[in-house]
Design an enzyme around this catalytic site. Sequence first.
Site, short mmCIF file in Angstrom:
data_model
loop_
_atom_site.label_atom_id
_atom_site.label_comp_id
_atom_site.label_asym_id
_atom_site.label_seq_id
_atom_site.Cartn_x
_atom_site.Cartn_y
_atom_site.Cartn_z
N ASP A 67 -16.19 1.40 45.40
CA ASP A 67 -17.64 1.34 45.49
C ASP A 67 -18.24 0.39 44.46
OD1 ASP A 67 -17.10 2.95 43.21
OD2 ASP A 67 -17.41 4.78 44.36
N ASN A 136 -19.94 17.50 42.36
CA ASN A 136 -20.43 18.06 43.62
C ASN A 136 -19.46 17.84 44.78
OD1 ASN A 136 -20.70 15.33 44.06
ND2 ASN A 136 -22.91 15.35 44.41
N HIS A 138 -17.99 14.87 45.48
CA HIS A 138 -17.97 13.52 46.06
C HIS A 138 -16.70 12.78 45.66
CE1 HIS A 138 -20.01 11.98 42.24
NE2 HIS A 138 -19.05 11.10 42.41
N GLU A 143 -21.43 11.44 49.12
CA GLU A 143 -22.10 12.63 48.61
C GLU A 143 -22.10 13.75 49.65
OE1 GLU A 143 -22.92 12.75 45.60
OE2 GLU A 143 -23.74 10.86 44.85
#
Length: 241
Positions: A67, A136, A138, A143
């Site tokens: 990313d 979380n 990810h 996400e």
Amino acid sequence: MNIIKTTSEQQFNETGAGIIASLLQSNPRAILGLATGSTPVGVYEKLIELYREGSVSFKQASTYNLDEYIGLPANHPESYRWFMNEKLFNHVDILPENTHVPSGIEADPQKAAEDYARLLDEAGQIDLQLLGLGHNGHVGFNEPSDVLQGPPHIVKLDERTREANARFFNSIEEVPTHAITMGIGSILKAKQILLMAKGEDKADIIATALKGPITTKCPASFLQTHSNVVVVVDQAAGRWI
């Protein structure tokens, strides 16, 4: 799924680096999927040591990063291109043209995502994909959501993700709100996945990702569907698995 629990920071880093180095030794032309963040820093340091010792070479290898932030140029100290150059690429013998990170400054971010998808398709199957794990759930910047996308795409960053990354910026206002990331589909295409996590604060999410239901609310849970995943954790992160 092969879970390796390590007992020290050194063993954690050596284990991750050893898996990558072994691949390069057996397949010098390996295609590596790489990650940023604090988790792989020690792994990259160990790989640099192995390179300097003459134990491993990156000269024929190629890399594709997960990313990049939208809006940060490659020379920005918090861009992921800068991170990779500083933490690994500038210290080994990899050819710059063989290192790939999504463009964060393309005038049309959607085009940048599509270009990266095409680049991945042309490269062929990634031999090993290195992953960290967000609090979380990810992986990359995929996400929690109602749906997950397969190919590289634009994502709006969760506020918890931005807060976690704010320590690298002067303030949270400077943290980009969007990024380009490989999708879950891109990640799952890799021949082997190496997931690494450390620290007490990752214990719950590691257990959820590896032992809980497969759900878009925890993107990392889709790793359960892959046939060749190696998980490296320290004692704190691995306490529930």
